[in-house]
Enzyme design. Structure first.
Site, PDB file in Angstrom:
ATOM      1  N   HIS A   1       0.824  -1.328  -0.100  1.00 45.39           N
ATOM      2  CA  HIS A   1      -0.103   0.088  -0.039  1.00 45.39           C
ATOM      3  C   HIS A   1       0.744   1.082   0.027  1.00 45.39           C
ATOM      4  O   HIS A   1       1.986   1.389   0.683  1.00 45.39           O
ATOM      5  CB  HIS A   1      -0.997  -0.086   1.197  1.00 45.39           C
ATOM      6  CG  HIS A   1      -2.135   1.005   1.181  1.00 45.39           C
ATOM      7  ND1 HIS A   1      -2.099   2.309   1.035  1.00 45.39           N
ATOM      8  CD2 HIS A   1      -3.353   0.450   0.860  1.00 45.39           C
ATOM      9  CE1 HIS A   1      -3.252   2.781   0.922  1.00 45.39           C
ATOM     10  NE2 HIS A   1      -4.173   1.774   0.726  1.00 45.39           N
TER      11      HIS A   1
ATOM     12  N   GLY B   1       4.112  21.150  12.194  1.00 45.70           N
ATOM     13  CA  GLY B   1       5.037  20.545  12.446  1.00 45.70           C
ATOM     14  C   GLY B   1       6.192  20.849  11.732  1.00 45.70           C
ATOM     15  O   GLY B   1       6.431  21.913  10.822  1.00 45.70           O
ATOM     16  N   PRO B   2       7.711  20.333  11.915  1.00 48.88           N
ATOM     17  CA  PRO B   2       8.889  20.970  11.040  1.00 48.88           C
ATOM     18  C   PRO B   2       8.889  20.495   9.768  1.00 48.88           C
ATOM     19  O   PRO B   2       8.343  19.212   9.229  1.00 48.88           O
ATOM     20  CB  PRO B   2      10.030  20.175  11.856  1.00 48.88           C
ATOM     21  CG  PRO B   2       9.434  18.811  12.658  1.00 48.88           C
ATOM     22  CD  PRO B   2       7.716  19.295  12.825  1.00 48.88           C
ATOM     23  N   ALA B   3       9.375  21.349   8.923  1.00 53.35           N
ATOM     24  CA  ALA B   3       9.806  21.020   7.341  1.00 53.35           C
ATOM     25  C   ALA B   3      10.843  20.252   7.521  1.00 53.35           C
ATOM     26  O   ALA B   3      11.704  20.672   6.484  1.00 53.35           O
ATOM     27  CB  ALA B   3       9.649  22.150   6.637  1.00 53.35           C
TER      28      ALA B   3
ATOM     29  N   PHE C   1      12.957  16.155   7.637  1.00 50.26           N
ATOM     30  CA  PHE C   1      12.526  14.870   7.331  1.00 50.26           C
ATOM     31  C   PHE C   1      12.680  14.228   8.642  1.00 50.26           C
ATOM     32  O   PHE C   1      13.621  14.169   9.377  1.00 50.26           O
ATOM     33  CB  PHE C   1      13.562  14.097   6.274  1.00 50.26           C
ATOM     34  CG  PHE C   1      13.480  12.768   5.904  1.00 50.26           C
ATOM     35  CD1 PHE C   1      11.968  12.343   5.640  1.00 50.26           C
ATOM     36  CD2 PHE C   1      14.490  11.864   6.047  1.00 50.26           C
ATOM     37  CE1 PHE C   1      11.933  10.746   5.373  1.00 50.26           C
ATOM     38  CE2 PHE C   1      14.218  10.515   5.885  1.00 50.26           C
ATOM     39  CZ  PHE C   1      13.174   9.899   5.377  1.00 50.26           C
TER      40      PHE C   1
ATOM     41  N   PRO D   1      12.998  10.608   9.684  1.00 51.70           N
ATOM     42  CA  PRO D   1      13.272   9.256   9.031  1.00 51.70           C
ATOM     43  C   PRO D   1      12.734   8.126   9.709  1.00 51.70           C
ATOM     44  O   PRO D   1      12.136   7.037   9.052  1.00 51.70           O
ATOM     45  CB  PRO D   1      14.905   9.012   9.243  1.00 51.70           C
ATOM     46  CG  PRO D   1      15.332   9.869  10.319  1.00 51.70           C
ATOM     47  CD  PRO D   1      14.343  11.034  10.009  1.00 51.70           C
TER      48      PRO D   1
ATOM     49  N   GLY E   1       8.430   9.263   9.524  1.00 53.51           N
ATOM     50  CA  GLY E   1       7.976  10.145   8.093  1.00 53.51           C
ATOM     51  C   GLY E   1       6.978  11.413   8.211  1.00 53.51           C
ATOM     52  O   GLY E   1       7.416  11.979   9.125  1.00 53.51           O
TER      53      GLY E   1
END
Length: 613
Positions: free
Chosen positions: A83, A164-166, A168, A170, A173
């Site tokens: 998915h 939320g923060p821009a 990544f 890990p 996600g």
């Protein structure tokens, strides 16, 4: 006033590790006031859909706890599944259920998104009704590139998260939170392992459609050559029309095929302002339908995975029938289908009605018979168990009703005991329910006879009407006893002080009015039962005319009994205007009932004479 109820359906990127799934579900359950309705894990999709319900604040708290636990236990850098997904909690929609607006649910989405972004440091995007930008309304658009492309996506200012923060994350996600109408997640299973075959059908049915092709398009459309627009030649994807300009093409699609081609090109990520060299798009068969094809190793078969975002416009059984047709054209067979999560009662009920009528039978049968017909006809037990009471949202269960769940003997014994309830009101409701049931029976016995083909549609309609009346009256059996018991509780309230006396008087008055409203409703439904008895006596199977007659007679007895139960309670009410209004209603119901039952008797007597000739 009815409680505000919200449904929440978070999708977590874990469908294999039961300990992790259970921990997430337990976290949701730990929020006071939420009820988990369904937990649906998928091994090959490696995804679990949880459905829970509750009042607004409780649901927000439950969702946050579930998202938090998922962020602790799921590592997206190690996740693989069929998915599409972009986060440990991939998507978390709110669905308005009862006494709450979409706008109020949007506020809940913002509240949850803000908390997830600030406390868990997870990028959050808002979608559907909560979307802050048009391009974020569609979940598939937000999820494009999935988890693997998220790091690059977050660098693009156009894809800055709503909360939320821009940056990544890990491990977790990103999460998509929003508000939508009820979505039916519905998979149709094929007798093949070929994902490509399932995809070929999925592209035919989904609303956004696919590029138009020519040449080798049968049996599999995928094998054809893509048709591309040329200067001065713009091809309609759904017919042979060729427009000279783009605008002419857009107007043609709107007028002749009822779809917005510009919107469809947007869905495909294609700039519709310059279509030269771009593919012609063939719109899909169903609105509010999203679909992809995949292979499920657990079942050793391919499936068409479908999201129906407005089942009232595009119901699952209609999609299933089209897929069966498309599969047959490709030499394939649909082996069954499955519902992931829950399905609304109305969607399954309408499917049952559809298949009963397709079989030439009446849908005027008990509710569970209609639902079971849908389950069998759609093959909902093909790859996983489908329990009606667990999987149907809004299933009108009467399991908690004491009287109607007794055996006939036990109920009669209960009535015979020296207790004031159950009494005449419950017995009246039972009598009339049996009367309506007989009318439904006669309608069903008529539909199956060739001799009565002219009245087949009428009998089908009457049978369904009789079942609805019967079900209302069945509820009245317990309702009447419950109403009396409430009055009895008020009667026993303390009356030592002036305040206690006033509270008792108020409770007694409310109890009396309820004790009146229940048998009054029984009387009204009893009158309807007599009316349907006349219809089946006049038009139905003549050999069953006495059953129709008995049905009307017992419904008339039920009507008279219900009226007596209204009248006996009126002397305790000082509101003369209310009392007079009730007496007028009772007189009207009795007069109408008497006129109708006399008409019924004449019809039955005449039919019997016809049989004697």
């Amino acid at each position: 006033m009815a409680k505000k109820l919200v449904e929440c359906v978070p999708n977590f990127s874990e469908g294999r590790n039961k300990k992790v799934i259970n921990a997430i579900v337990d976290a949701i359950k730990s929020a006071e006031g939420v009820e988990v309705l369904d937990v649906d894990p998928g091994y090959d999709t490696n995804r679990t859909v949880v459905t829970f319900i509750g009042e607004p604040d409780a649901v927000v708290e439950g969702a946050f706890r579930g998202i938090k636990k998922a962020s602790e236990l799921i590592d997206m850098s190690k996740h693989h599944g069929e998915h599409p997904r972009m986060g440990a909690t991939d998507v978390c929609p709110f669905v308005p259920v009862n006494n709450i607006t979409v706008e109020e649910c949007v506020e809940l989405a913002h509240k949850l998104a803000k908390r997830v972004g600030e406390e868990l440091k997870i990028p959050v995007y808002l979608y559907e009704y909560a979307a802050q930008k048009p391009e974020r309304k569609n979940l598939a658009n937000i999820r494009k590139g999935e988890y693997e492309g998220l790091a690059e996506k977050l660098k693009d200012p156009e894809w800055k998260p709503d909360y939320g923060p821009a940056e990544f994350n890990p491990k977790s996600g990103a999460t998509v939170i929003g508000v939508r109408e009820f979505l039916i997640a519905y998979n149709i299973t094929l007798n093949t392992r070929e994902k490509l075959y399932a995809t070929d059908i999925a592209l035919e049915i989904r609303e956004k459609g696919r590029p138009k092709r020519t040449g080798n398009i049968k049996p599999f459309y995928t094998y054809g050559n893509i048709v591309k627009h040329k200067e001065g030649e713009f091809y309609c994807g759904n017919c042979d029309f060729v427009a000279k300009t783009q605008e002419e093409l857009f107007e043609h699609c709107e007028k002749e095929h009822n779809y917005d081609l510009k919107a469809i090109y947007k869905e495909h990520g294609i700039d519709y302002t310059n279509l030269v060299g771009k593919p012609s798009i063939k719109a899909g068969k169903f609105k509010f339908c999203k679909a992809i094809g995949w292979y499920v190793d657990e079942y050793k078969r391919a499936q068409i995975s479908i999201n129906l975002t407005n089942y009232k416009v595009t119901p699952p059984h209609i999609v299933l029938e089209e897929v069966r047709k498309l599969a047959a054209e490709r030499g394939l067979t649909v082996t069954g289908s499955e519902v992931v999560g829950l399905i609304p009662f109305e969607a399954l009920y309408q499917a049952g009605v559809y298949y009963l009528k397709k079989q030439g039978k009446s849908a005027g049968v008990p509710l569970d018979d209609v639902l079971k017909t849908a389950v069998y006809s759609m093959g909902l037990n093909d790859v996983s168990k489908f329990d009606i009471k667990e999987k149907v949202l809004g299933y009108p269960s009467l399991d908690d009703r004491k009287l109607i769940n007794m055996s006939v003997k036990d109920l009669i014994d209960e009535v015979s005991r020296a207790t004031p309830a159950p009494g005449g009101g419950s017995v009246s409701a039972l009598a009339s329910a049996l009367g309506a049931a007989l009318s439904s029976m006669v309608a069903g016995l008529t539909i199956s006879k060739k001799k009565y083909l002219k009245v087949k549609d009428l009998m089908a309609e009457i049978g369904e009407e009789a079942q609805k009346i019967k079900d209302e009256l069945v509820r009245g059996i317990d309702d009447d006893t419950d109403a009396f018991n409430e009055y009895f509780v008020a009667l026993k309230m303390p009356k030592n002080t002036e305040e206690e006396k006033k509270a008792r008087e108020k409770a007694m008055l409310e109890g009396l009015k309820k004790a009146i409203s229940v048998p009054l409703k029984t009387a009204e439904n009893s009158l309807k039962a007599i009316e349907v008895a006349i219809k089946v006596a006049e038009n139905g199977n003549i050999n069953s005319v006495t059953d129709a007659g008995v049905g009307g007679e017992v419904a008339y007895a039920g009507l008279r009994g219900a009226i007596l139960n209204v009248l006996i309670n009126l002397p305790g009410i000082e509101d003369k205007e209310f009392v007079n209004e009730m007496k007028k209603k009772c007189d009207s119901l009795l007069n109408n009932g008497q006129n109708l039952v006399e008409k019924l008797r004449k019809v039955v007597e005449e039919k019997i004479k016809q049989l004697e000739k």
